[in-house]
Scaffold this motif. Structure first.
Motif, PDB file in Angstrom:
ATOM      1  N   SER A 150     -56.860  32.957 -17.209  1.00 36.57           N
ATOM      2  CA  SER A 150     -57.459  34.235 -17.609  1.00 36.57           C
ATOM      3  C   SER A 150     -58.820  34.455 -16.970  1.00 36.57           C
ATOM      4  O   SER A 150     -59.306  35.594 -16.925  1.00 36.57           O
ATOM      5  N   ARG A 151     -59.422  33.415 -16.466  1.00 36.72           N
ATOM      6  CA  ARG A 151     -60.741  33.538 -15.840  1.00 36.72           C
ATOM      7  C   ARG A 151     -60.634  34.004 -14.391  1.00 36.72           C
ATOM      8  O   ARG A 151     -61.645  34.302 -13.762  1.00 36.72           O
ATOM      9  N   PHE A 152     -59.408  34.051 -13.870  1.00 37.55           N
ATOM     10  CA  PHE A 152     -59.187  34.549 -12.519  1.00 37.55           C
ATOM     11  C   PHE A 152     -58.819  36.035 -12.572  1.00 37.55           C
ATOM     12  O   PHE A 152     -58.367  36.550 -13.600  1.00 37.55           O
ATOM     13  N   ASP A 153     -58.975  36.708 -11.450  1.00 39.61           N
ATOM     14  CA  ASP A 153     -58.669  38.136 -11.386  1.00 39.61           C
ATOM     15  C   ASP A 153     -57.178  38.395 -11.208  1.00 39.61           C
ATOM     16  O   ASP A 153     -56.693  39.481 -11.550  1.00 39.61           O
ATOM     17  N   ALA A 154     -56.457  37.421 -10.646  1.00 41.36           N
ATOM     18  CA  ALA A 154     -55.014  37.577 -10.452  1.00 41.36           C
ATOM     19  C   ALA A 154     -54.365  36.205 -10.441  1.00 41.36           C
ATOM     20  O   ALA A 154     -54.994  35.211 -10.057  1.00 41.36           O
ATOM     21  N   VAL A 155     -53.109  36.158 -10.872  1.00 33.46           N
ATOM     22  CA  VAL A 155     -52.317  34.927 -10.849  1.00 33.46           C
ATOM     23  C   VAL A 155     -51.055  35.195 -10.044  1.00 33.46           C
ATOM     24  O   VAL A 155     -50.297  36.125 -10.362  1.00 33.46           O
ATOM     25  N   TRP A 156     -50.833  34.390  -9.010  1.00 26.48           N
ATOM     26  CA  TRP A 156     -49.643  34.529  -8.168  1.00 26.48           C
ATOM     27  C   TRP A 156     -48.722  33.343  -8.403  1.00 26.48           C
ATOM     28  O   TRP A 156     -49.171  32.194  -8.514  1.00 26.48           O
ATOM     29  N   VAL A 157     -47.419  33.624  -8.462  1.00 30.80           N
ATOM     30  CA  VAL A 157     -46.408  32.594  -8.678  1.00 30.80           C
ATOM     31  C   VAL A 157     -45.462  32.578  -7.480  1.00 30.80           C
ATOM     32  O   VAL A 157     -44.805  33.593  -7.203  1.00 30.80           O
ATOM     33  N   PRO A 158     -45.343  31.458  -6.770  1.00 26.05           N
ATOM     34  CA  PRO A 158     -44.452  31.392  -5.609  1.00 26.05           C
ATOM     35  C   PRO A 158     -43.002  31.124  -6.018  1.00 26.05           C
ATOM     36  O   PRO A 158     -42.457  30.042  -5.825  1.00 26.05           O
ATOM     37  N   ASP A 159     -42.365  32.144  -6.581  1.00 26.89           N
ATOM     38  CA  ASP A 159     -40.985  32.019  -7.032  1.00 26.89           C
ATOM     39  C   ASP A 159     -40.394  33.417  -7.149  1.00 26.89           C
ATOM     40  O   ASP A 159     -41.111  34.419  -7.057  1.00 26.89           O
ATOM     41  N   PHE A 160     -39.081  33.485  -7.361  1.00 27.11           N
ATOM     42  CA  PHE A 160     -38.430  34.750  -7.651  1.00 27.11           C
ATOM     43  C   PHE A 160     -38.753  35.168  -9.087  1.00 27.11           C
ATOM     44  O   PHE A 160     -38.889  34.321  -9.978  1.00 27.11           O
TER      45      PHE A 160
END
Length: 362
Positions: A150-160
């Motif tokens: 939550s402290r980051f501006d975005a969360v990316w997940v390398p998956d479908f």
């Protein structure tokens, strides 16, 4: 736009899967610097020799020799790991102030973020798997991880985005606000993957992960290969090393291979033995490898991924303590199906489009 990319230094998988991220930023005329620690520096130097590297604090993980001791190890080292997280956040803020980065891209570095740059956190483990009797604490792990993310501006997940994707329950948590960018592999840009290959090696083994379990894995495989007819190869996962141990006459050894040569080696093998670390799984999918997975003892994530793919009959599975000629030759017969996953298309490109649009119109 100036970008700083910082992968976790627990093995090389976090660094290898950022390669397509870095290439995408470069293709958009961004200035990219690399925040490195440990063997990540040598790997990046081979892939991106012209990019600036900045040394940052490392976690310097050395797992217990017995995988079952991992929960106790985490309790004993938890305070030190928290110190590293706090220190890396200070370092990130300092680097943004000094070099004017617009974006910080952290692959699983829990604390590497800045209030003064758009900070992206990438992980495939929205749910951090806990071992055996400790699985009752998984919900607490999800809450702890969510607080860090939550402290980051975005969360990316390398998956479908569709369950189960490639990581099953690890990457699909309903409560998580994350953007799926599709599987990522450093081999995705290679143009020779669909050629016909001469299978000159019976087994190719890819070693990875922290010590001392990497060395134990290597020793067990060499003992087995010496008794299995045919030629075999081992990639030790030690970029920057020059020393080679003595090996059986039917084994070819490499400390490290750059991406194209690595791909050619795997494609020239009948079977591939590796850890089922998530980055390795993504790489093997892109290469279409016939895999036998050997989870790192104590790494519950790898145990989960290995079992999931084994149940789906996509790969063989052997525990490290049971490596033998017989177990390996049996495991290669357990694969019944080709990889079902296809490349992720333009998912990463679309995520980048959204990122650039957001930064252009804050």
């Amino acid at each position: 736009m100036k970008v700083l990319v910082a992968p976790l230094d627990w093995g090389l998988g976090h660094a290898t899967r950022t390669i397509p991220i870095i290439e995408e930023f470069l293709s958009r005329s961004c200035e990219v610097d690399l925040a490195v620690s440990g063997r990540v520096a040598a790997l990046y130097k081979g892939q991106f020799p012209d990019l600036k590297q900045i040394e940052i604090p490392g976690y310097h993980i050395r797992y217990p020799s017995c995988g079952l001791a991992m929960p106790l190890w985490l309790l004993q080292n938890g305070r030190r790991l928290m110190r590293v997280m706090a220190e890396e956040e200070k370092v990130a803020e300092s680097l943004v102030e000094k070099n004017g980065y617009d974006v910080i891209f952290s692959d699983n570095r829990f604390g590497f973020r800045s209030k003064n740059a758009f900070s992206i956190y990438m992980t495939h483990q929205l749910d951090i798997a806990f071992p055996g009797p400790f699985s009752v604490f998984e919900k607490l792990g999800v809450v702890w991880h969510a607080r860090k993310m939550s402290r980051f501006d975005a969360v990316w997940v390398p998956d479908f985005a569709e369950y189960p994707g490639m990581a099953g329950k690890l990457s699909h948590v309903r409560s998580a606000k994350a953007e799926f960018v599709g599987p990522l592999s450093r081999f995705a840009a290679l143009h020779f993957l669909n050629q016909d290959w001469n299978r000159k090696f019976r087994f190719v083994a890819i070693l990875s992960g922290p010590e001392p379990l990497r060395s134990t894995f290597e020793k067990s495989l060499l003992q087995a290969f010496a008794k299995i007819p045919g030629n075999h190869a081992v990639v030790r996962g030690l970029p920057g090393d020059s020393e080679m141990p003595s090996v059986p006459s039917n084994v070819t050894f490499f400390n490290h291979l750059e991406t194209p040569d690595f791909a050619r080696l795997v494609l020239s093998a009948e079977h591939c033995i590796s850890r089922p670390g998530y980055s390795t799984v993504m790489d093997m999918v892109y290469l279409g490898a016939d895999c036998v997975f050997v989870p790192t003892p104590g790494q519950t994530e790898q145990v989960y991924l290995g079992k999931m793919l084994h149940r789906a009959q996509m790969a063989g599975l052997v525990s490290q303590r049971r490596i033998s000629p017989e177990s390996l030759l049996t495991a290669v017969k357990e694969r019944r199906h080709e990889w079902k996953f296809s490349a992720s298309g333009n998912a990463l490109s679309f995520a980048m489009d959204r990122l650039f649009a957001k930064l252009s119109h804050p």
